[in-house]
Design a protein around this motif. Structure first.
Motif, short mmCIF file in Angstrom:
data_model
loop_
_atom_site.label_atom_id
_atom_site.label_comp_id
_atom_site.label_asym_id
_atom_site.label_seq_id
_atom_site.Cartn_x
_atom_site.Cartn_y
_atom_site.Cartn_z
N GLU A 123 0.83 -1.21 0.00
CA GLU A 123 0.00 0.00 0.00
C GLU A 123 0.86 1.26 0.00
OE1 GLU A 123 -2.52 -0.49 3.39
OE2 GLU A 123 -3.68 -2.12 2.46
N SER A 124 1.93 1.25 0.78
CA SER A 124 2.83 2.39 0.83
C SER A 124 3.50 2.59 -0.53
CB SER A 124 3.89 2.17 1.91
OG SER A 124 4.86 3.19 1.86
N GLU A 125 3.92 1.51 -1.15
CA GLU A 125 4.55 1.61 -2.47
C GLU A 125 3.58 2.22 -3.48
OE1 GLU A 125 6.41 -1.35 -5.84
OE2 GLU A 125 6.44 -2.01 -3.76
N GLN A 126 2.32 1.79 -3.43
CA GLN A 126 1.32 2.35 -4.35
C GLN A 126 1.13 3.84 -4.10
OE1 GLN A 126 -2.10 -0.11 -3.63
NE2 GLN A 126 -1.31 -1.82 -4.87
N ARG A 127 1.06 4.26 -2.85
CA ARG A 127 0.91 5.68 -2.53
C ARG A 127 2.10 6.49 -3.04
NH1 ARG A 127 -0.86 3.53 2.46
NH2 ARG A 127 1.15 3.99 3.41
N ARG A 128 3.30 5.94 -2.85
CA ARG A 128 4.51 6.64 -3.28
C ARG A 128 4.58 6.75 -4.80
NH1 ARG A 128 8.78 3.29 -1.01
NH2 ARG A 128 7.17 1.84 -0.37
N ARG A 129 4.14 5.68 -5.50
CA ARG A 129 4.11 5.72 -6.97
C ARG A 129 3.13 6.79 -7.46
NH1 ARG A 129 3.05 -0.02 -8.29
NH2 ARG A 129 4.81 -1.01 -7.34
N ARG A 130 1.94 6.83 -6.84
CA ARG A 130 0.95 7.84 -7.23
C ARG A 130 1.48 9.24 -6.98
NH1 ARG A 130 -2.86 4.08 -4.86
NH2 ARG A 130 -2.81 5.29 -2.94
N LYS A 131 2.15 9.41 -5.86
CA LYS A 131 2.72 10.72 -5.51
C LYS A 131 3.79 11.12 -6.53
CE LYS A 131 4.92 13.06 -1.61
NZ LYS A 131 5.43 12.88 -0.26
N ASP A 132 4.66 10.16 -6.91
CA ASP A 132 5.70 10.44 -7.90
C ASP A 132 5.09 10.73 -9.27
OD1 ASP A 132 7.69 10.14 -6.01
OD2 ASP A 132 8.20 8.08 -6.61
N SER A 134 2.28 12.11 -9.91
CA SER A 134 1.56 13.39 -9.94
C SER A 134 2.51 14.59 -9.98
CB SER A 134 0.62 13.49 -8.73
OG SER A 134 1.37 13.59 -7.53
#
Length: 135
Positions: A123-132, A134
């Motif tokens: 879940e953290s990896e997915q959040r970080r990917r979305r943040k990167d 954007s």
């Protein structure tokens, strides 16, 4: 399920053993470790150097600070860690209660279930990917 076992020991009691007594204890401990490996319950473990070699880090005034020695000043010091595979806590207790070092009375053993962080890490990896993405 994995359980982390913290083995504490009383240095005074250990130092009071003869070389022959220590060798006999180590031999029976390593023999039991071999049994745990053969039965699939051994998932790792390490002995630690003495508490006089420890260095404790902490956060102070916005930076890392250090103190010589272990975090806790107690009669028994952390002597090693072991990771066991067990069905449940009762099974882990059964395995640990047969540890020869424990039977020699050198100190207590603390057992804690290991937290599986796999899902949280995904879940953290997915959040970080979305943040990167954007940016």
């Amino acid at each position: 399920m994995k359980y982390l076992c913290f083995g504490y020991y009383n240095k005074g009691k250990f130092d009071g053993m003869t070389e022959s007594e220590r060798n006999a204890m180590f031999d029976t401990c390593f023999e039991y470790d071999d049994h745990l490996r053969a039965s699939g319950h051994w998932a790792g473990g390490e002995a630690l150097q003495g508490p006089e070699t420890a260095l404790t880090l902490y956060w102070k005034n916005g930076k890392v600070a250090t103190t010589d020695g272990p975090y806790a000043e107690t009669k028994e010091q952390l002597g090693g860690i072991q990771t066991l595979e067990a069905r449940d806590l009762n099974h882990a207790i059964q395995l640990v209660s047969q540890l020869p070092g424990f039977k020699y009375g050198l100190g207590p053993i603390e057992i804690r279930p290991v937290v599986d962080l796999t899902e949280m890490m995904k879940e953290s990896e997915q959040r970080r990917r979305r943040k990167d993405a954007s940016r």
